[in-house]
Design an enzyme around this catalytic site. Structure first.
Site, mmCIF file in Angstrom:
data_model
loop_
_atom_site.group_PDB
_atom_site.id
_atom_site.type_symbol
_atom_site.label_atom_id
_atom_site.label_comp_id
_atom_site.label_asym_id
_atom_site.label_seq_id
_atom_site.Cartn_x
_atom_site.Cartn_y
_atom_site.Cartn_z
ATOM 1 N NE ARG A 5 -23.962 -22.891 14.713
ATOM 2 C CZ ARG A 5 -24.168 -23.432 15.897
ATOM 3 N NH1 ARG A 5 -23.662 -22.865 16.971
ATOM 4 N NH2 ARG A 5 -24.916 -24.521 16.044
ATOM 5 C CE LYS A 60 -23.572 -27.352 24.157
ATOM 6 N NZ LYS A 60 -22.516 -26.964 25.101
ATOM 7 C CB THR A 61 -24.294 -23.684 29.007
ATOM 8 O OG1 THR A 61 -23.539 -24.015 27.836
ATOM 9 C CG2 THR A 61 -23.343 -23.202 30.096
ATOM 10 C CG ASP A 120 -20.624 -28.792 27.410
ATOM 11 O OD1 ASP A 120 -21.604 -29.288 26.815
ATOM 12 O OD2 ASP A 120 -20.368 -27.574 27.398
ATOM 13 C CD GLU A 121 -20.008 -28.398 22.684
ATOM 14 O OE1 GLU A 121 -20.371 -29.224 21.817
ATOM 15 O OE2 GLU A 121 -20.455 -27.235 22.743
ATOM 16 C CD GLN A 170 -24.828 -28.524 17.260
ATOM 17 O OE1 GLN A 170 -24.127 -27.522 17.155
ATOM 18 N NE2 GLN A 170 -25.742 -28.635 18.210
#
Length: 750
Positions: free
Chosen positions: A606, A32-33, A219-220, A250
């Site tokens: 993770r 995504k970044t 973002d997030e 998430q």
């Protein structure tokens, strides 16, 4: 080469969408970044948007720094015009320009956490409040919650009703707000609240900021709360295009105000928006993703997506069920040792758990195995304040005729607990105690005995009661086991009541885990004394930190692991009631269960190369019942996981050590234990569980209420209740009433 060439089709679609509002549902590890930074670069390089018309909001300084570095690498110096910042930094910029409308100077002061504590210290002195009864962290959290819910100090006081502790916190809240106003200072919550105030109530300034940006990226977005979302909406003008990036699967911070429905219902607030789903994962193997996808599919309130990867991998998710609490951390440590021996660096390994108290057994296993570790974003178990308090109380119960009569080691213990809970013993009284100790060449505890005869007043009475309580508990040393002794002294001292009054759930959990640690200790040696236990604890607390530059295994809560990744991940103590957390689910119902599942999803994703899940059977001190494997394990189809350990132990079809050996787990664990010199202890534990040389569990008769029984550690007792294989047994006074699995091999009918 074009900046679009390395993007997959979904990523490219998100970058090229620049004529409408955009919601990007970005799965874990989906890049995504890269998408956001490439989109910004594309707007400037190809669409000729002025850099200063682009705003990108993140929620951590680390994320903002990473985004800036990536944009600079693509655009060079022209990227300096782009505003990439946390939402708090954006609010500071706005307030430096426009806070004057609220009567504040543009050079207002921003308080950090130390500044906040300084103000609280002033309030505590003003109102004679004890910090051990009202911790700074707890009160700061209380103030923050009220402020962000638009509850002022006066309303908070009215809401406190007859609750004295709530009244005290509301009083501190009022003092805190008054001091901030006097200083013309803002805390981090004020940065958001003052910005919200200006944008909501001043149309001219709202239009000014709406006109400033043509494209806004957030973002997030799954972690946004209502206050932050309002600010974002206020700075979006009619011609501003908003791009939000996040993953509702998430959303794990609802306890901090995050609302999963914000990203879910985004299209209602921004009609005609486009949604792009990024579901190609670049982090994990397909085996890990298969399990994570199957798990999260059980949630109903989500946007459907299924992660996939081109990295097939060969290893299934490994699930280990231990026979008891002792063996689970030992197995984790043994697997870490094996990974390291096979060339895996410690820094590439992490152990994740649901609650902080679970680190206790892990830390001991890591220390026993001489494995380097760090508690990421937290404090080691035996260094936590409430554990130090409990151990200080225990130190005051130790007496020894052979010891130095001054027993100076007791001085620190007295200073730590004499006013915890609050007893009205201030610094002046402590100075008097130290003077008495010096004049009589003794320690502070002995000085406490002398103090009431030399002084009068409230402090003297409190110290006299403190000494009486300690002496009463000392007299019980030979009649109570050490865990019951701790329980007694913490109850008689009022310490546990203090934690309960302050709703310090996590600290209470840590105390209960310490008691469980003691129970396990006496099961290994029923004749062990308090001195023996304290000496054992010293071995775990007197460890020098490794070189900061050295590698270490990361131990952390799953919340702390958000945004991180490791090659090898262990998710620890996946037992029903522990994870998912029973208290959270009882309070929040179905919505809370879905968040618990999202938390497990975050934990699973993770892992890059290998995911290990573990749990332990037997009686849970924390849950007060027999533990069973979490649904979060069984929701993963069997074809995606490899079962090792005592999978069917609770159903009594356990096949003993030979089964473990056939599964390839027992060998490594045994070799590991042997290398640590503890193979004899493990053999005793196996024998205690009724495992004969052939590895077959010994048969035993069914137990009933009223039966007399014998326990290998606690001796003779009588069953006073039995339910669901959990027997409540009254043993002799030293061990009191215990709850033990009726089918446990350590228990037999007399």
């Amino acid at each position: 080469m074009s900046i679009l060439d390395e993007l997959n089709p979904q990523q490219k679609e998100a970058v090229l969408c620049n004529d409408t509002h955009l919601r990007i549902i970005a799965g874990a590890g989906s890049g995504k970044t890269r998408v956001v930074t490439t989109r910004i670069a594309y707007l400037i390089d190809t669409c000729y948007v002025w850099p200063n018309q682009i705003l990108a909001i993140t929620f951590t300084n680390k994320a903002a720094k990473e985004m800036k570095e990536r944009v600079f690498s693509m655009l060079g110096d022209i990227a300096r015009g782009i505003q990439i910042s946390t939402i708090h930094s954006f609010c500071v910029r706005l307030l430096r320009e426009d806070i004057y409308v609220l009567g504040y100077p543009r050079n207002f002061t921003i308080l950090d956490s130390d500044d906040q504590k300084s103000i609280l210290k002033e309030a505590y002195r003003e109102y004679d409040i004890d910090v051990k009864s009202y911790s700074y962290a707890n009160v700061i959290s209380y103030i923050s919650h009220n402020k962000t819910q638009f509850i002022d100090a006066e309303t908070a006081m009215n809401m406190a009703g007859s609750w004295q502790s709530e009244k005290i916190k509301a009083q501190v809240y009022e003092y805190y707000e008054k001091r901030l106003k006097e200083m013309m200072a803002l805390d981090f919550d004020d940065l958001l609240l003052f910005t919200h105030n200006i944008l909501k109530n001043n149309e001219d300034l709202r239009r000014k900021w709406q006109f400033r940006f043509s494209y806004i990226h957030v973002d997030e977005f799954q972690d946004v709360d209502n206050l932050q979302y309002d600010i974002i909406k206020y700075i979006c003008g009619e011609d501003t295009l908003l791009c939000v990036v996040g993953d509702p699967d998430q959303t794990i911070y609802t306890w901090r105000g995050a609302q999963v429905d914000i990203i879910m219902n985004f299209e209602k607030d921004f009609p005609n928006c486009r949604t792009v789903i990024l579901n190609e994962n670049y982090r994990s193997t397909q085996a890990i993703l298969n399990g994570a996808n199957a798990l999260i599919a059980h949630n109903e309130n989500r946007i459907e997506k299924e992660l996939f990867t081109r990295n097939e991998g060969e290893q299934k998710i490994i699930h280990f069920s231990a026979m008891d609490d002792y063996n689970e951390p030992v197995w984790v440590a043994s697997k870490i040792r094996m990974l390291h021996q096979n060339g895996i660096e410690f820094k590439d390994i992490a152990v994740l758990y649901r609650s902080n108290y679970l680190s206790r057994s892990l830390e001991k296993a890591m220390l026993d195995a001489n494995l380097p570790y760090r508690i990421y974003g937290g404090i080691r178990f035996y260094d936590r304040a409430e554990i130090k308090d409990a151990l200080s109380y225990l130190r005051l119960l130790i007496t020894s005729d052979d010891a130095d009569p001054k027993e100076k080691f007791k001085d620190l213990a007295v200073k730590r607990v004499i006013n915890s809970p609050r007893r009205g013993v201030g610094n002046k009284t402590l100075e008097q105690l130290e003077l008495i100790a010096k004049e009589n060449d003794t320690n502070l505890y002995e000085a406490c005995k002398l103090y009431p005869s030399q002084q009068k007043g409230k402090a003297a009475a409190s110290i006299g009661a403190f000494v009486t309580m300690i002496e009463e508990c000392r007299s019980l040393r030979d009649t109570l086991s050490i865990d019951l002794l701790l329980k007694t002294v913490l109850e008689k001292s009022g310490y546990m009541q203090m934690l309960e009054n302050e709703k310090e759930i996590e600290r209470i959990e840590n105390i209960k885990e310490l008691m469980h640690d003691m129970e396990l200790f006496i099961q290994g040696d029923p004749e062990a004394s308090l001195d023996d236990y304290m000496q054992m604890i010293t071995l775990y607390t007197d460890k020098d930190d490794d070189d900061p530059s050295a590698q270490f295994v990361s131990l952390m809560t799953i919340h702390a692991a958000k945004g991180l990744e490791f090659d090898y991940v262990f998710v620890y103590s996946l037992c029903d009631g522990i994870f998912p957390n029973e208290r959270s689910v009882n309070e929040g119902g179905k919505a809370a269960m879905e968040e618990e599942r999202r938390l497990a999803y975050v934990a699973f994703t993770r892992a890059k190369k290998q995911l290990f899940l573990s749990d332990a059977r037997g009686y849970s001190y924390m849950l007060d019942r027999i533990k069973t494997t979490s649904n979060f394990v069984t929701e993963i189809p069997e074809e995606y996981r490899e079962e090792v350990g005592l999978r069917n132990y609770a159903n009594s079809d356990y096949q003993g050590a030979q089964q473990i050996k056939r599964q390839g787990v027992g060998i490594s664990a045994q070799d590991f234990l042997k290398s640590q010199g503890t193979i004899a202890n493990t053999q005793k534990k196996l024998e205690a569980r009724g495992i004969a040389s052939g590895g077959v569990r010994q048969k035993r008769s069914k137990l009933h209420k009223g039966d007399r029984v014998v326990h290998t550690a606690f001796g003779e007792g009588v069953i006073i209740n039995i339910r669901d294989d959990l027997a409540t047994i009254a043993f002799e006074q030293k061990f009191g009433i215990r709850k033990i699995m009726a089918s446990h091999p350590s228990l037999s009918k007399k």
